[in-house]
Every structure is written in structure tokens, then in C-alpha cells.
Design an enzyme around this catalytic site. Structure first.
Site, PDB file in Angstrom:
ATOM      1  CD1 TRP A  65      11.806 -43.331  10.404  1.00 39.05           C
ATOM      2  CD2 TRP A  65      10.450 -42.653   8.483  1.00 39.05           C
ATOM      3  NE1 TRP A  65      11.077 -44.097   9.301  1.00 39.05           N
ATOM      4  CE2 TRP A  65      10.277 -44.130   8.047  1.00 39.05           C
ATOM      5  CE3 TRP A  65       9.568 -41.561   7.781  1.00 39.05           C
ATOM      6  CZ2 TRP A  65       9.175 -44.207   7.558  1.00 39.05           C
ATOM      7  CZ3 TRP A  65       9.417 -41.679   6.159  1.00 39.05           C
ATOM      8  CH2 TRP A  65       8.792 -43.356   6.563  1.00 39.05           C
ATOM      9  CG  ASP A 109       8.581 -39.378  14.463  1.00 35.38           C
ATOM     10  OD1 ASP A 109       7.556 -40.427  14.543  1.00 35.38           O
ATOM     11  OD2 ASP A 109       8.887 -39.959  13.067  1.00 35.38           O
ATOM     12  CE  LYS A 151       6.329 -47.851  10.886  1.00 38.49           C
ATOM     13  NZ  LYS A 151       6.539 -46.230  11.148  1.00 38.49           N
TER      14      LYS A 151
HETATM   15  C1  LIG Z   1       7.246 -44.924  10.175  1.00 34.62           C
HETATM   16  C2  LIG Z   1       7.718 -43.800  10.228  1.00 34.62           C
HETATM   17  C3  LIG Z   1       7.640 -43.055   9.770  1.00 34.62           C
HETATM   18  C4  LIG Z   1       5.957 -42.810   8.957  1.00 34.62           C
HETATM   19  O1  LIG Z   1       4.684 -42.071   8.985  1.00 34.62           O
HETATM   20  P1  LIG Z   1       3.988 -42.437   8.104  1.00 34.62           P
HETATM   21  O2  LIG Z   1       2.612 -42.789   8.660  1.00 34.62           O
HETATM   22  O3  LIG Z   1       3.766 -44.182   6.985  1.00 34.62           O
HETATM   23  O4  LIG Z   1       4.000 -41.703   7.510  1.00 34.62           O
HETATM   24  C5  LIG Z   1       7.491 -41.352  10.538  1.00 34.62           C
HETATM   25  N1  LIG Z   1       8.554 -41.349  11.474  1.00 34.62           N
HETATM   26  C6  LIG Z   1       8.970 -42.387  12.247  1.00 34.62           C
HETATM   27  C7  LIG Z   1       9.896 -43.273  13.873  1.00 34.62           C
HETATM   28  C8  LIG Z   1       8.488 -44.004  11.550  1.00 34.62           C
HETATM   29  O5  LIG Z   1       8.716 -45.010  12.350  1.00 34.62           O
END
Ligand SMILES: *Cc1c(COP(=O)(O)O)cnc(C)c1O
Length: 355
Positions: free
Chosen positions: A102, A169, A193
Site C-alpha cells: 500500500w 494511511d 477494514k
Molecule cells: C485495503 C487498504 C488500502 C486500499 O483500500 P481501497 O479502499 O481498496 O482503495 C490502502 N491502504 C491500506 C493500508 C489498506 O489496508
């Protein structure tokens, strides 16, 4: 009713109570005789949902008044670009920490619009640790990192101390740990998540930061415009936001952030305890960087795999397979996962010893 133990890495497990309430709203929302899926996002009933969702995020994370909370679309994947547009500064380079897939994707997007310096990376060992040995250039525009590495199973236990603005993030560990929001200028997280269904993405952004966004920024990527329109620049994903709101209510009712932080630690201690005790298994990450959300491990002897997998199937354990880039197993233990589900996995790990 739901006997399946859901260890999915995302979209993730949600409380039954929340799903039941959400399913009622799908046919009759707020006693309107209409589904939440067929009413205007400008209606009083939905505006109240949006406002409550934002307020509950504030309450859950104790967010100061000089921050805005937004619910937008595009997932964290669009957040990679939105965060870059928000934080970019002419003549300065953005600083990124590379701790997994990511982060790598965030770096790729940020490079589309500015100079990027990758300060440190753990790609040399398939991202099995969090790099700690680096110096943050004081003339950088901002420092971006991924608080929890969903795929590789590492997590920052303490956040980088930075003189330049901090951006994170937090898709896969938001609402599972205490944090001081005012240490950050921008936090973003896809909902699926630890919060709700896919479709909405949270942005927590300092109001001052919004004023610095370049006027040339495309409207959908411009957090200043999105904030001015109160997350309704275009039609928001109403159902995703509604379910997230229900889940926030549920989490606050059940003890809020301290409760979920303790729960995350308890579950992680249980499973890592078994990984370390059991001769057949090994964890994939540096012990001090192990994630409380996504625990990655493997069977040292592959010949046990078939038997172990069938034990998991019999115990109705779902989603325990590791990501293809790591292999082995990954137990994702988001907020709604009961301790009992972790006990069942540990039980299978013990049973295979006597096979
Ligand atoms: C799942 C995830 C993403 C991507 O998320 P989307 O909503 O599918 O774009 C980005 N960063 C992390 C840390 C993730 O776990």
C-alpha cells in the site's frame, strides 16, 4: 445464526446487530416507508446520518475542532492521490516511508504530481519489519506512512516524530488504537477494514491545511471543495456511510476506543503466543513490529498444510489464507471479531500438533 469465524482482511467482519439494523433500513428507513437506497442524500433523514457519522468519528478519536471529518469515495487508493494533492508544496519534495504494497502504491500516485523521496524501505526483506533508521529532511513538504501493513502484518507501534507535516494511511488500524490526531495534518482510511462496508473513505484533515490546496486541483480531489460541500459535492455512498454510522454507534456503546485497543492487544497476544509456542508455526515479521490487526504466519513443514486447512474448514474458519505476496496464513482480527473466534483458530493450531 452466523457460525462462521470471519478472518477476512477486508471487507471485514461487522457486528450482527449492525447488519440487522442495516437490513431493516434497506426496506424502511427512519419510518419513511422508503428504503435508504431510494431517498435523496439531501433529505433531512440522510443529512442527519452524515452529521452523526462525522460526530461519532470525532467522539471516537477525540478529534480537535480545527479538523474536518469527511466521508468521500474512491477508497484509500484514491486517497493516495488526494493526500498528495492536499499536501503538495511547490519546490519541495514529499517524503515517503515504504513498508509494503500500500505504501508502494501511495508512492506511485504521489510521483504523478510531485517530486517524491523514499526515505526508507523494508522491501529488502519482503517488508517483514518497520524501518527505523532514517532522518527526515526538514525541507520536505510532508512525511507519508502506512500505519498498519495489512498484507505483510507489520504495524508502527509508535508513529514517526516529524517536524514536517505528518500524513498517514490508517485504513487497517484506525479505531483500534489511541492516537493524538493533532500530531497529523491528514489521516485517511478506507472504511472496509475496521469501520463498515466498502464505498466510503474517511479523511481527517486540519482546516488550515485545506487553505493551502492549489486552485488547480481537480474538484473531486480537492478536499477544500469537498469540505465546503460537507462531503456532498456529489452523491455520497449513502448506504456505506449509514452502516459505518451504525457501527460507530455500536463501538461507542461497547466501550469506545479504549475497549477496542485492549481487545486488539488481547487477541494479538493470544495468537502470537501460540505461534511462538507451537513448534510447527513461525511468524513472518520482526517481533517488535508485529501487527495487532493482521497476524501473518506459516507452517514450517508444508506437509501439514492439507490437514491444517481441513481442520480450519471443519471449524468454519473463513479468510485465514495469507496474501499471495506473503503466502502462509493471515489472521485479520478487526474490531468486530470475537475472542472466541481466535480461540477456535488456536485450537486448530494445537490439534495439528497431535496429528
Ligand atoms: C485495503 C487498504 C488500502 C486500499 O483500500 P481501497 O479502499 O481498496 O482503495 C490502502 N491502504 C491500506 C493500508 C489498506 O489496508
Amino acid at each position: 445464526m452466523n457460525k462462521v469465524h470471519n478472518f477476512s482482511a477486508g471487507p471485514c467482519i461487522l457486528p450482527q446487530e449492525v447488519l440487522q439494523e442495516a437490513s431493516m433500513a434497506a426496506t424502511n428507513f427512519d419510518n419513511l416507508g422508503l428504503s435508504i437506497l431510494e431517498i435523496s442524500h439531501r433529505s433531512k433523514s440522510f443529512v442527519a446520518v452524515m452529521t452523526e457519522a462525522q460526530n461519532l468519528v470525532r467522539e471516537m478519536l477525540t478529534i480537535p475542532d480545527d479538523y474536518d471529518v469527511l466521508f468521500l469515495q474512491g477508497g484509500a487508493s484514491l486517497g493516495f492521490l488526494i493526500s498528495a494533492y492536499t499536501m503538495k508544496e511547490e519546490g519541495k519534495s514529499a517524503q515517503y516511508l515504504d513498508t509494503g504494497s500500500w505504501s508502494k502504491k501511495a508512492i506511485k500516485e504521489a510521483k504523478l504530481i510531485q517530486k517524491v523521496n523514499v526515505l526508507a524501505s523494508s522491501s529488502d526483506s519482503n517488508y517483514s519489519y518497520i524501518p527505523k533508521d532514517y532522518e527526515i529532511p526538514v525541507d520536505g513538504s510532508y512525511l507519508h506512512f502506512t500505519s498498519n501493513n495489512t498484507i505483510f502484518g507489520t504495524q508502527y507501534k509508535t508513529f514517526p516524530k516529524s517536524e514536517i507535516p505528518l500524513v498517514a494511511d490508517m485504513s487497517s488500524d484506525i479505531f483500534s488504537r489511541k492516537l493524538n490526531v493533532s500530531d497529523f495534518e491528514l489521516i485517511y482510511a478506507g472504511a472496509q477494514k475496521n469501520l463498515g462496508p466498502a464505498g466510503s473513505t474517511i479523511y481527517i484533515v486540519k482546516k488550515e491545511t485545506l487553505e493551502k490546496i492549489s486552485a488547480g486541483t481537480p474538484s473531486m480531489l480537492n478536499l477544500q471543495i469537498q469540505a465546503a460541500k460537507e462531503s456532498m459535492f456529489n452523491t455520497p455512498p449513502v448506504f456505506s456511510i449509514y452502516v459505518a454510522m451504525l457501527n460507530l454507534r455500536y463501538m461507542l456503546k461497547n466501550g469506545g476506543l479504549s475497549h477496542y485497543e485492549t481487545l486488539a492487544k488481547t487477541r494479538a497476544d493470544m495468537i502470537y503466543g501460540e505461534i511462538d509456542r507451537n513448534e510447527l508455526f513461525e511468524g513472518t515479521c520482526a517481533i517488535e513490529d508485529r501487527s495487532n490487526m493482521n497476524t501473518t504466519f506459516f507452517l514450517k513443514d508444508e506437509s501439514y498444510k492439507e490437514r491444517f486447512d481441513s481442520l480450519l474448514t471443519d471449524a468454519k474458519i473463513s479468510g485465514l489464507n495469507g496474501h499471495r505476496s506473503v503466502g502462509g496464513y493471515r489472521a485479520s482480527m478487526y474490531n468486530a471479531l470475537p475472542i472466541e473466534s481466535v480461540e477456535i483458530v488456536i485450537d486448530c493450531m494445537k490439534k495439528i500438533e497431535n496429528y
